[in-house]
Design an enzyme around this catalytic site. Structure first.
Site, PDB file in Angstrom:
ATOM      1  N   GLU A   1      -3.291  -9.909   3.875  1.00 30.15           N
ATOM      2  CA  GLU A   1      -4.024  -9.643   5.116  1.00 30.15           C
ATOM      3  C   GLU A   1      -5.082 -10.700   5.423  1.00 30.15           C
ATOM      4  OE1 GLU A   1      -2.454  -5.466   4.255  1.00 30.15           O
ATOM      5  OE2 GLU A   1      -2.970  -7.282   3.126  1.00 30.15           O
TER       6      GLU A   1
ATOM      7  N   GLU B   1       0.822  -1.205   0.000  1.00 33.10           N
ATOM      8  CA  GLU B   1       0.000   0.000   0.000  1.00 33.10           C
ATOM      9  C   GLU B   1       0.857   1.256   0.000  1.00 33.10           C
ATOM     10  OE1 GLU B   1      -3.941  -1.805   2.186  1.00 33.10           O
ATOM     11  OE2 GLU B   1      -2.094  -1.605   3.325  1.00 33.10           O
TER      12      GLU B   1
END
Length: 253
Positions: free
Chosen positions: A128, A108
């Site tokens: 994740e 990210e």
């Protein structure tokens, strides 16, 4: 600035290094604050034309520091998001130089950069879901803007990684290097730094913002941003330098 983030300047390029190699550069609150401060410096200092974000010890960033997460620490800055950057990137161009892994929050961070240079052995992913979490720092929202939606969906739902070759094929990264990704990023930054700083900054702004503009407003909104560029001292200097067959002397105004 925190020792978890190091900075140096090289020919108008601000190099920002996440300096937690013993933890694969996992993001902490202190590191996020250091990155945010570095981005403020990049935008504030006229002599700085381009930024590079990289990681120490052969890894870009492995994501959020899970030990800090268990202690209740958030590696985010209010109004700026994860790593001090994902919600408020700098106005000037920022290049990610990726060695090793760019995973979870690390990916990210990379997505928040404008350009990416990666070593051929680098790996990318948002794992994740394997930890019962969601890539909430832009991964599940921004990844479909940068690669095909079904590929982004697969990465989000499986948590699997892709390598540099596949990432390049998808247009996710700009350049793949056999040697140092940082050296490759410096070469790319040098090309950008040769150009008019006002033109570069406004070009980035338009490319980022125009995707949210209504079709019938686009040229009017663009005109508001490019007007000052076309009447700037730099615009006249660029034309004069071309006519006189010399390098321009940019002033940024």
């Amino acid at each position: 600035m925190s020792e978890e983030v190091l900075t140096e300047v090289d020919n108008g390029v601000l190099i920002v290094t996440i300096n937690r190699p013993e933890a694969k550069n996992a993001m902490t609150k202190a590191a996020a604050e250091g990155i945010a401060a570095a981005m403020d410096r990049l935008d504030a200092e006229d002599d700085l034309r381009v930024g590079i974000l990289t990681g120490a010890g052969g890894t870009f960033c492995s994501g959020m520091d899970l030990k800090g997460f268990l202690r209740g620490e958030s590696p985010s800055i209010e109004g700026r998001g994860f790593g001090g950057i994902v919600q408020a990137p700098p106005k000037k161009p920022l290049i990610a130089a990726v060695e090793g892994y760019a995973l979870a929050g690390g990916l990210e961070l990379m997505i928040a950069c404008d350009l990416v240079v990666a070593h051929k052995d680098a790996k990318f992913g948002i794992p994740e879901a394997k930890r019962g979490l969601v890539a909430a720092a832009g991964g599940v929202m921004m990844l479909p803007d940068q690669i095909p939606e079904r590929v982004a969906m697969e990465l989000a739902l499986t948590g699997d990684f892709i390598g540099s070759e596949r990432a390049y094929e998808l247009g996710f990264i700009n350049r793949v290097t056999d040697g140092s990704a940082l050296d490759g990023a410096k070469e790319l930054a040098a090309k950008i730094a040769e150009n008019g700083p006002l033109a570069v900054r406004v070009s980035k702004q338009i490319m980022k913002e125009s995707r949210g503009w209504a079709m019938d407003e686009r040229y009017d909104k663009q005109a508001q941003l490019i007007g000052p560029v076309f009447v700037s001292e730099d615009a006249r200097e660029g034309a004069a330098a071309f006519a006189e067959k010399r390098k321009p002397n940019w002033k940024g105004k």
